[in-house]
Design an enzyme around this catalytic site. Structure first.
Site, PDB file in Angstrom:
ATOM      1  N   ARG A 160     -14.396  -5.958   0.263  1.00 31.01           N
ATOM      2  CA  ARG A 160     -14.272  -5.816   0.967  1.00 31.01           C
ATOM      3  C   ARG A 160     -13.825  -4.422   1.083  1.00 31.01           C
ATOM      4  O   ARG A 160     -12.951  -3.841   0.317  1.00 31.01           O
ATOM      5  CB  ARG A 160     -13.123  -6.966   1.764  1.00 31.01           C
ATOM      6  CG  ARG A 160     -11.748  -6.305   2.937  1.00 31.01           C
ATOM      7  CD  ARG A 160     -10.425  -6.041   2.512  1.00 31.01           C
ATOM      8  NE  ARG A 160      -9.977  -5.699   3.771  1.00 31.01           N
ATOM      9  CZ  ARG A 160      -9.039  -5.260   3.723  1.00 31.01           C
ATOM     10  NH1 ARG A 160      -8.982  -4.509   2.156  1.00 31.01           N
ATOM     11  NH2 ARG A 160      -8.053  -4.867   4.386  1.00 31.01           N
ATOM     12  N   VAL A 161     -14.260  -3.935   2.588  1.00 28.20           N
ATOM     13  CA  VAL A 161     -13.361  -2.316   2.421  1.00 28.20           C
ATOM     14  C   VAL A 161     -12.841  -2.421   3.070  1.00 28.20           C
ATOM     15  O   VAL A 161     -12.846  -2.921   4.352  1.00 28.20           O
ATOM     16  CB  VAL A 161     -13.935  -1.261   1.805  1.00 28.20           C
ATOM     17  CG1 VAL A 161     -13.890   0.144   2.763  1.00 28.20           C
ATOM     18  CG2 VAL A 161     -15.039  -0.983   0.714  1.00 28.20           C
TER      19      VAL A 161
ATOM     20  N   THR B 227      -0.134   1.838   6.956  1.00 35.43           N
ATOM     21  CA  THR B 227      -0.458   0.777   6.240  1.00 35.43           C
ATOM     22  C   THR B 227      -0.743  -0.692   6.837  1.00 35.43           C
ATOM     23  O   THR B 227       0.134  -0.520   8.098  1.00 35.43           O
ATOM     24  CB  THR B 227       1.047   0.758   5.363  1.00 35.43           C
ATOM     25  OG1 THR B 227       0.751  -0.853   4.636  1.00 35.43           O
ATOM     26  CG2 THR B 227       1.508   1.259   5.639  1.00 35.43           C
ATOM     27  N   GLY B 228      -0.645  -1.975   6.678  1.00 40.84           N
ATOM     28  CA  GLY B 228      -0.818  -2.758   7.179  1.00 40.84           C
ATOM     29  C   GLY B 228      -1.872  -3.259   6.968  1.00 40.84           C
ATOM     30  O   GLY B 228      -2.585  -3.483   6.662  1.00 40.84           O
ATOM     31  N   HIS B 229      -2.406  -4.556   8.069  1.00 35.74           N
ATOM     32  CA  HIS B 229      -3.152  -5.575   8.478  1.00 35.74           C
ATOM     33  C   HIS B 229      -4.575  -4.623   8.485  1.00 35.74           C
ATOM     34  O   HIS B 229      -5.180  -4.383  10.116  1.00 35.74           O
ATOM     35  CB  HIS B 229      -3.251  -6.079   9.048  1.00 35.74           C
ATOM     36  CG  HIS B 229      -4.482  -7.557   9.552  1.00 35.74           C
ATOM     37  ND1 HIS B 229      -5.220  -7.642  10.191  1.00 35.74           N
ATOM     38  CD2 HIS B 229      -5.175  -7.837   8.347  1.00 35.74           C
ATOM     39  CE1 HIS B 229      -6.254  -8.884  10.011  1.00 35.74           C
ATOM     40  NE2 HIS B 229      -6.420  -8.624   8.449  1.00 35.74           N
ATOM     41  N   GLY B 230      -5.973  -4.175   7.605  1.00 31.78           N
ATOM     42  CA  GLY B 230      -6.739  -2.841   7.585  1.00 31.78           C
ATOM     43  C   GLY B 230      -7.329  -3.134   8.752  1.00 31.78           C
ATOM     44  O   GLY B 230      -8.159  -2.827   9.630  1.00 31.78           O
TER      45      GLY B 230
ATOM     46  N   ASP C 199      -9.181  -0.610   6.128  1.00 37.53           N
ATOM     47  CA  ASP C 199      -8.594   0.761   5.953  1.00 37.53           C
ATOM     48  C   ASP C 199      -8.154   1.931   5.792  1.00 37.53           C
ATOM     49  O   ASP C 199      -8.887   3.628   6.045  1.00 37.53           O
ATOM     50  CB  ASP C 199      -7.565   0.166   7.537  1.00 37.53           C
ATOM     51  CG  ASP C 199      -6.212   0.672   6.419  1.00 37.53           C
ATOM     52  OD1 ASP C 199      -6.340  -0.836   5.891  1.00 37.53           O
ATOM     53  OD2 ASP C 199      -5.045   1.191   6.601  1.00 37.53           O
TER      54      ASP C 199
ATOM     55  N   THR D 155       1.470  -0.888  -0.002  1.00 37.17           N
ATOM     56  CA  THR D 155      -0.261  -0.216   0.386  1.00 37.17           C
ATOM     57  C   THR D 155       0.793   1.382   0.201  1.00 37.17           C
ATOM     58  O   THR D 155       2.155   1.080   0.270  1.00 37.17           O
ATOM     59  CB  THR D 155      -0.430   0.133   1.350  1.00 37.17           C
ATOM     60  OG1 THR D 155      -1.492  -1.366   1.137  1.00 37.17           O
ATOM     61  CG2 THR D 155      -1.805   1.147   1.650  1.00 37.17           C
TER      62      THR D 155
HETATM   63  N1  ASP Z   1      -3.688  -1.187   4.849  1.00 39.89           N
HETATM   64  C1  ASP Z   1      -4.324  -1.762   3.672  1.00 39.89           C
HETATM   65  C2  ASP Z   1      -6.092  -2.937   3.919  1.00 39.89           C
HETATM   66  O1  ASP Z   1      -6.063  -2.866   4.798  1.00 39.89           O
HETATM   67  C3  ASP Z   1      -3.353  -3.248   3.507  1.00 39.89           C
HETATM   68  C4  ASP Z   1      -1.769  -2.753   3.866  1.00 39.89           C
HETATM   69  O2  ASP Z   1      -1.591  -1.565   3.807  1.00 39.89           O
HETATM   70  O3  ASP Z   1      -0.663  -3.058   2.859  1.00 39.89           O
HETATM   71  O4  ASP Z   1      -6.661  -2.548   2.551  1.00 39.89           O
END
Ligand code: ASP
Length: 310
Positions: free
Chosen positions: A195-196, A218-221, A198, A167
């Site tokens: 799916r939506v 960024t990371g696990h939404g 963060d 991301t």
């Molecule tokens: N935050 C993003 C999502 O969950 C993914 C990511 O940051 O890698 O859609």
């Protein structure tokens, strides 16, 4: 000290063979944003420019290069926020456009809404004269390979939750002290259709307020949304913490409370900045005072002088 722009290219694991192209990509994006700031442009223009450059770079999970959903399609989320007025715009699960961040900005500028989704977002894009692109033009061989590899019994839950490449996002403060953020993503690998994450949610994927600063995450939404990570970090800054300490506190809380890994870029209105992450890696770059800083592992901070001759 002002102005400043900081970008990230996603929290997670950057495969060795992609680390060079990812580092170069964030450096080019931060330079693009910094050029706008040095010419007197706004923080908002700078973050949109930096994120657009990253969306156009197939090395990142946004725009061209987005990960695929479980059906093999590209559905993207993006947001922008202007710290002057708290105006914000977002799109979610949008298809067939090259630059979701620019569409998010149009949602902010041209509608009375904050977020448009799926078909409605596409219809709005058409009404705004944004060219539709074939889905194939957004899909890289690498994205298709990962989609196939993680379908069915061979699926790697870690890879699906925490992308291998990222991301993208940016925060900036311009010469007048205005803060802004932008974030854009294809989401998480093999997500359900519709799916939506963060990234489209103001306060989770990003937040900007001239009174406190700006954050792009960024990371696990799903985990980021549970703790509204961007706003949580700004809350800590309101309580007196520095951008770096507040970022660490927000990331630590998220890990402890919901077990999720993430990364952030953060600025305060004076131009202090931070790039912090709880994941193994996050590729990032910052530009300020004619210097470019970048890194990929925790503790990295390489510096170059920004030389305008090339
Ligand atoms: N935050 C993003 C999502 O969950 C993914 C990511 O940051 O890698 O859609």
């Amino acid at each position: 000290m002002l102005p400043v722009v900081v970008v990230h290219g996603g929290a997670g694991v950057v495969p060795r063979e992609r680390s060079d192209v990812s580092c170069k990509g964030v450096q080019a994006a931060v330079r693009g944003g910094y050029t706008i700031l040095r010419e007197g442009g706004s923080a908002l223009d700078a973050v949109v420019e930096a994120v657009t450059l990253l969306e156009n770079n197939p090395a990142f999970n946004a725009g061209c290069g987005s990960v695929l959903n479980v059906k093999g399609d590209v559905e993207m989320d993006a947001m922008v926020m202007d710290g002057r007025t708290l105006a914000s715009g977002a799109v979610s699960a949008v298809r067939n456009i090259a630059n979701p961040t620019q569409l998010a900005r149009l949602v902010m500028d041209k509608t009375s809404h904050v977020c448009l989704t799926a078909g409605g977002a596409s219809e709005f894009a058409r009404a705004m004269g944004i060219q539709e692109v074939p889905q194939e033009s957004l899909i890289t061989d690498y994205a298709r390979m990962r989609w196939k590899k993680n379908l069915g019994p061979g699926a790697n839950p870690v890879e699906s939750q925490m992308g291998k490449m990222g991301t993208v996002g940016a925060v900036a403060v311009d010469a007048e002290g205005n803060a802004a953020c932008a974030t854009s993503t294809g989401g998480i690998l093999n997500k359900m259709e519709g799916r939506v994450g963060d990234t489209a949610c103001i306060g989770s994927g990003g937040y900007a307020d001239n009174k406190v600063g700006a954050v792009s995450t960024t990371g696990h939404g799903e985990a980021i949304m549970k703790v509204t990570l961007a706003r949580l970090i700004l809350f800590h800054m309101e309580q007196g913490m520095s951008a770096a300490a507040a970022s660490d506190a927000g990331l630590a809380y998220m890990l402890e409370r919901v077990g999720g890994l993430a990364g952030v870029v953060t600025v305060d209105p004076q131009g202090h900045w931070a790039a912090r992450f709880s994941s193994l890696q996050m590729v990032w770059a910052a530009a300020q005072n004619q210097k470019l800083h970048y890194g990929i592992y925790s503790g990295d901070q390489f510096t170059q002088v920004i030389d305008d001759t090339h």
